[in-house]
Scaffold this active site. Structure first.
Site, PDB file in Angstrom:
ATOM      1  N   ASP A   1     -20.073-137.356  75.481  1.00  0.00           N
ATOM      2  CA  ASP A   1     -18.853-137.572  75.038  1.00  0.00           C
ATOM      3  C   ASP A   1     -18.471-137.658  76.848  1.00  0.00           C
ATOM      4  O   ASP A   1     -19.010-137.846  77.414  1.00  0.00           O
ATOM      5  CB  ASP A   1     -17.852-136.355  74.733  1.00  0.00           C
ATOM      6  CG  ASP A   1     -18.108-135.730  73.354  1.00  0.00           C
ATOM      7  OD1 ASP A   1     -17.998-136.645  72.733  1.00  0.00           O
ATOM      8  OD2 ASP A   1     -17.761-135.028  73.035  1.00  0.00           O
TER       9      ASP A   1
ATOM     10  N   ASP B   1     -18.051-132.029  80.430  1.00  0.00           N
ATOM     11  CA  ASP B   1     -19.293-131.735  78.920  1.00  0.00           C
ATOM     12  C   ASP B   1     -20.327-132.301  79.007  1.00  0.00           C
ATOM     13  O   ASP B   1     -21.420-132.350  78.593  1.00  0.00           O
ATOM     14  CB  ASP B   1     -18.628-130.560  77.753  1.00  0.00           C
ATOM     15  CG  ASP B   1     -17.814-129.576  78.562  1.00  0.00           C
ATOM     16  OD1 ASP B   1     -19.052-128.523  79.730  1.00  0.00           O
ATOM     17  OD2 ASP B   1     -18.094-128.866  78.141  1.00  0.00           O
TER      18      ASP B   1
ATOM     19  N   GLU C   1     -24.256-135.775  70.582  1.00  0.00           N
ATOM     20  CA  GLU C   1     -23.357-134.571  70.833  1.00  0.00           C
ATOM     21  C   GLU C   1     -22.476-134.435  69.638  1.00  0.00           C
ATOM     22  O   GLU C   1     -21.603-134.250  69.378  1.00  0.00           O
ATOM     23  CB  GLU C   1     -23.007-134.832  72.081  1.00  0.00           C
ATOM     24  CG  GLU C   1     -21.886-133.304  72.956  1.00  0.00           C
ATOM     25  CD  GLU C   1     -21.287-134.056  73.658  1.00  0.00           C
ATOM     26  OE1 GLU C   1     -19.919-132.784  73.534  1.00  0.00           O
ATOM     27  OE2 GLU C   1     -21.033-135.255  74.258  1.00  0.00           O
TER      28      GLU C   1
ATOM     29  N   ASP D   1     -16.647-137.058  79.185  1.00  0.00           N
ATOM     30  CA  ASP D   1     -15.504-135.535  79.787  1.00  0.00           C
ATOM     31  C   ASP D   1     -16.925-135.025  80.534  1.00  0.00           C
ATOM     32  O   ASP D   1     -18.237-135.559  80.474  1.00  0.00           O
ATOM     33  CB  ASP D   1     -15.097-134.360  79.022  1.00  0.00           C
ATOM     34  CG  ASP D   1     -16.214-134.647  77.467  1.00  0.00           C
ATOM     35  OD1 ASP D   1     -17.274-134.793  78.080  1.00  0.00           O
ATOM     36  OD2 ASP D   1     -15.180-133.098  76.595  1.00  0.00           O
TER      37      ASP D   1
END
Length: 704
Positions: free
Chosen positions: A553, A557, A480, A555
């Protein structure tokens, strides 16, 4: 086989009948297709279809079928019952005529049966001829009357202690035959019961009735004759089996049952009829000879169809509820109308679909991809290709089916309803995408196969490839963002670890068609990098990497991007998931810097969840170790140094990976359902899913 001696044993009264049935025993495959399992089941179908014809005529609503351990089968119905009175000009009862005379039966008289499956008049008599024994019982006129046969010859079996057996003593009728009165029934009670034993002079002794085939046939019939209850019973094993089928819907319900994928259109029902004239031979009662007569026939058409997101085509065709596995004129008319109508609709929308002059016209295979359809026609005296009725031969049916399907399908395609317009638009895009996929199949294979040294220049420039050619050992990390790519470059083992960055969130392919997916740069690049194609052209053996690892990541997103990637793999590269070659990296959430204590040096500890963090901190406090505060919380992969990323997420000996896989067919269906809820176009199911799950969510766990 029946020998000359067998024929000489027949009484003169029945000799003409048995000579006709002798031809059946001499060449049974002409009438039932074969003398193996398929032929034996065809005999059962013939008797069942006679009962179903009573249901089609509106006189029967319950059929029972029994399979017995003595190689016999029985069919019971509550229809009108076979006529028991004498047939004029024959001196025989209706029962004997139906079960011994070839080409004799009520279905030649259009006044008795509007439509029927058994129209050759040979079904019941053929089964009788090929049975070691047949018992027929009829409830009619307040009485139960019966007639017994041995290899087609009427007579009486002597059954000691009531044990029915084809080898029991048999006395044929000599001068005349008569029905045996068995008992009485309530007034108004009617029905027919037929039980027959397989003749091992015709069928191998290893041949048995198939309960699975019987259940499948009963299920299909219950769909095609709404309101008819069919019960099938297998009494042969230690544990008896029984299944009952009743479907009050029709072809629409049948299509919904057959469809193997998620729908992109509703199930459309195309109903209509047409007439035609044909010349038939009709018996003149005055002269006793057949004479040609022109008759007007009505053909009723009932077609149900829908398209799904998949590629497989499911077509079932029937004539008067008789399945025609080879198809025939009705299927040809359906497909001709389908191709003509869809081509015209796509041509009318060519600008919207971005079709250029170079695009080849739509082919039938493009339209049939992902389609499930049931095609049924009902008409008096259809012409089949052979007694086994595997294909319809009536030429007049094709133009009628073509017209009905063309008119009704065009009405759906031009519907003013917003929902219908959305479905039609998705359907047209799917068909065009299938065409383009077909035209570019060879090119796609060349582009997406593993590139050799001369071809590597055609791969996306962002790909940071590995040196190894060993597919099993090689790994592709989908990373990402470009910032994480820089760290991952320094952290990877360039011998077998390749990197490919994506910018943010890729296209949600659950909401789009194949054309939009291929037009999306990120999706197309992932497919190209993997090198095995997509959709129907996907070839697992051509995949360039043994593992595909999604490294996003830790998180919200990152989780969303991971879900979008999984949607792409599930829809277009599913064999990778099925083979267990798709993984999700598990980067750490926290980094604890533990201070030195005496001779014990300082160290770094990584934790992957809040629970693990609290456990590690408690352990440190228990041992008297201190740590630097505040504890580092990684918000993204780019916050890590290369050595930290390598140690925690990329080195095979230290990292943790989550394998994504489908364990069985049930998991596939469940995954299909979840992807449709979470990523599909329909909002209400997703809202309901979120509301139901909201109570289970810990708000403090959200990293906002």
């Amino acid at each position: 086989m029946v020998t000359a001696k067998d024929v000489s044993d027949y009484s003169a009264h029945h000799l003409s009948v048995l000579e006709g049935l002798e031809a059946v025993r001499k060449r049974p495959a002409m009438y039932i297709g074969s003398t193996d399992h398929r032929g034996l089941m065809h005999c059962l179908w013939e008797i069942i279809d006679n009962s179903v014809d009573e249901a089609l005529a509106g006189f029967c609503d319950h059929i029972e079928v029994f399979l017995y351990p003595d190689y016999s089968a029985e069919v019971r119905d509550n229809g009108r019952g076979v006529p028991v009175d004498e047939v004029p000009g024959t001196g025989l009862s209706g029962v004997e005529v139906v079960y011994t005379k070839l080409h004799a039966g009520g279905k030649f008289d259009s006044g008795l049966y509007k439509v029927a499956g058994g129209l050759h008049g040979v079904g019941a008599s053929v089964v009788n001829a090929l049975s070691a024994r047949m018992d027929v019982q009829v409830d009619r006129g307040g009485l139960t009357q019966g007639l017994q046969f041995r290899r087609g010859e009427p007579g009486v079996f002597t059954d000691p202690k009531g044990e029915l057996n084809p080898n029991n003593p048999f006395q044929p009728f000599e001068d005349s035959s008569k029905l045996t009165q068995i008992g009485k029934v309530k007034k108004g009670t009617t029905g027919t019961r037929v039980r027959f034993w397989a003749d091992f002079q015709i069928f191998p002794k290893s041949t048995e009735f198939s309960f699975e085939d019987l259940k499948e046939r009963a299920r299909k019939t219950s769909f095609l004759v709404p309101g008819l209850t069919i019960t099938v019973n297998d009494l042969r094993g230690e544990e008896h089996q029984s299944e009952t089928y009743l479907h009050k819907g029709g072809t629409v319900d049948y299509v919904d049952y057959l469809a193997p994928d998620t729908a992109i259109t509703d199930t459309w029902q195309l109903v209509g009829s047409g007439t035609f004239t044909e010349t038939v031979q009709v018996l003149n009662p005055k002269t006793g000879h057949l004479e040609p007569k022109e008759m007007e026939r009505t053909c009723e058409v009932d077609v149900a169809l829908r398209w799904g997101i998949g590629y497989d085509t499911v077509e079932q065709s029937y004539v008067n509820i008789i399945e025609t596995p080879v198809g025939g004129t009705h299927l040809a008319g359906f497909e001709a109308a389908l191709v003509k109508t869809m081509r015209a609709e796509i041509q009318a929308n060519s600008r919207k679909l971005k079709l250029g002059n170079k695009d080849t016209k739509i082919e039938k295979e493009d339209i049939l991809a992902g389609m499930t359809a049931v095609i049924t026609v009902r008409l008096p005296e259809p012409e089949f290709e052979g007694q086994t009725k595997e294909a319809l031969g009536s030429a007049q049916v094709k133009p009628i089916v073509t017209k009905v399907v063309s008119d009704r399908l065009a009405a759906f395609l031009h519907s003013k309803r917003r929902e219908d317009k959305t479905q039609v638009s998705a359907l047209l895009e799917k068909i065009v995408a299938e065409m383009r996929s077909r035209l570019s199949a060879r090119l796609s294979k060349e582009i997406t196969r593993r590139k050799n040294a001369l071809e590597t220049s055609t791969l996306p420039t962002k790909l940071v490839d590995c040196r190894s050619n060993d597919v099993e050992q090689s790994e592709l990390f989908i990373v990402e963002g470009d910032s994480a790519l820089g760290t991952a470059k320094a952290a990877r083992n360039s011998e077998f670890q390749a990197l490919f960055p994506i910018r943010g969130k890729i296209l949600n392919v659950q909401k789009t068609g194949t054309a939009q997916m291929l037009a999306n740069a990120e999706c197309a690049a992932i497919i190209q990098v993997l090198g095995a194609g997509s959709g129907r052209t996907f070839d697992l053996n051509q995949a360039r990497y043994g593992k595909v690892i999604m490294m996003t990541d830790a998180d919200v997103d990152g989780a969303h991007i991971r879900t979008l990637l999984l949607t792409l793999f599930f829809r277009y590269m599913r064999p990778m998931i099925a083979a267990g070659r798709v993984y999700a990296a598990v980067p750490p959430l926290h980094r604890i810097q533990v201070n030195a204590k005496g001779k014990t040096p300082g160290e770094f500890l990584y934790t992957y969840s809040e629970d693990q963090l609290h456990k590690e901190l408690a352990k440190l406090e228990k041992t008297g170790r201190t740590y630097k505060e505040p504890i580092q919380r990684y918000k993204g992969l780019g916050e890590m140094d290369a050595d930290q990323l390598a140690e925690t997420t990329m080195e095979p000996h230290h990292r943790t990976l989550r394998r994504i896989r489908l364990s069985d067919e049930g998991a596939v269906n469940k995954a299909e359902e979840v992807f449709e809820i979470l990523m599909g176009s329909s909002v209400p199911p997703r809202r309901e899913f979120i509301v139901e799950g909201a109570a289970k969510l810990d708000a403090e766990m959200i990293d906002a």
